[in-house]
Design an enzyme around this catalytic site. Sequence first.
Site, short mmCIF file in Angstrom:
data_model
loop_
_atom_site.label_atom_id
_atom_site.label_comp_id
_atom_site.label_asym_id
_atom_site.label_seq_id
_atom_site.Cartn_x
_atom_site.Cartn_y
_atom_site.Cartn_z
N LYS A 120 0.81 -1.06 0.01
CA LYS A 120 -0.08 -0.08 -0.07
C LYS A 120 0.84 1.20 -0.03
O LYS A 120 1.74 1.40 1.04
CB LYS A 120 -1.05 0.02 0.99
CG LYS A 120 -2.06 -0.99 1.26
CD LYS A 120 -3.04 -0.44 0.04
CE LYS A 120 -4.29 -1.60 0.14
NZ LYS A 120 -5.40 -1.16 -0.76
N LYS A 155 -13.89 -6.57 -8.03
CA LYS A 155 -14.32 -6.75 -6.70
C LYS A 155 -15.75 -6.75 -6.65
O LYS A 155 -16.48 -5.97 -7.34
CB LYS A 155 -13.88 -5.61 -5.73
CG LYS A 155 -12.17 -5.34 -5.62
CD LYS A 155 -12.13 -4.26 -4.58
CE LYS A 155 -10.67 -4.22 -4.65
NZ LYS A 155 -10.18 -2.66 -3.81
#
Length: 333
Positions: A151, A247
Amino acid sequence: MTKTTLRAEIESFAIAGRFTISRGSKTEAQVIRVELERDGVIGTGECVPYARYGETLDATLAAILSLRDAFAAGLDRTGLQSALPPGAARNALDCALWDLEAALAGRSVVSLAGITAPGPIETAYTISLDTAEAMADAARRHSHMPLLKLKLGAPGDADRLAAIRAAVPETRLIVDANEGWLPDELQDLLHAAQRAGIELVEQPLPAGNDALLAEIDHVVPICADESVHALTGLEQLVGRYDAINVKLDKTGGLTEALAVAQRARDLNLAIMVGCMVSTSLSMMPASLLAAFARWVDLDGPLLLAADRPGGLTYTNGVIDPTGGTLWGTGKRA
């Protein structure tokens, strides 16, 4: 016609430590669990409303419960696709319907969908945004995983990339910038990613402000996340992105996710299957997309202090999809 009863509630699961991305940190995962019951058989689904897309827990729960009468009157999975837009609410209901249909038919969702059952799945494991030193240490501690997802999206990302690669010289790495890179630093950061041997950079620029991606040199493949939700708009990504992150909370469930995966293939866009921080009840339907995917990021349960009972089995970053009993098996509870 037999009546279908709808129930839904908000649940919280503690995160193991803290989960941090460029937009903030959290210590618990809040999900909505849905049950659909017909003839004493129950199908379940789960979703994670996402504030980035204007979703809240309360509004999503209200949208789900607003369909109680429609389900009692016979709303099915086909009708659901137009009853709600793509998003978290439709995802939980769509997945619950797949689970219910499978249980009523005594067949697995894999069989009903006519897809290939996934074998062992290598999933990414997420390293939260932190200092270069802290992320390098975290990467070193998890270097036994087959793939690490970093991240990023904050000042100092080039230093983070260099430090992490030095700490784990052999580990496969992908990056998620969460819309956090600036246009004037984009090419330099992509070159830093190339030097670090990064396989994929996810959503470097803000959705809606990513036209520059069609003009720069993709020295590392670039993946759309926030810039892609469902079938609508897929064609506009060609030339800007090399891959898309599918997703279920974005597509509004497995039904549209399967269509998105197929259309992406037609457009020569590689596929990543992703997730929110959630339990195996979210991962199990998403795992059925693994056969379409070059990268899989279904580590949600690994980030929790405890998963739901009956969830997927994870061993050193490899998912065994055959052991979970939570969803999609076709067995009556």
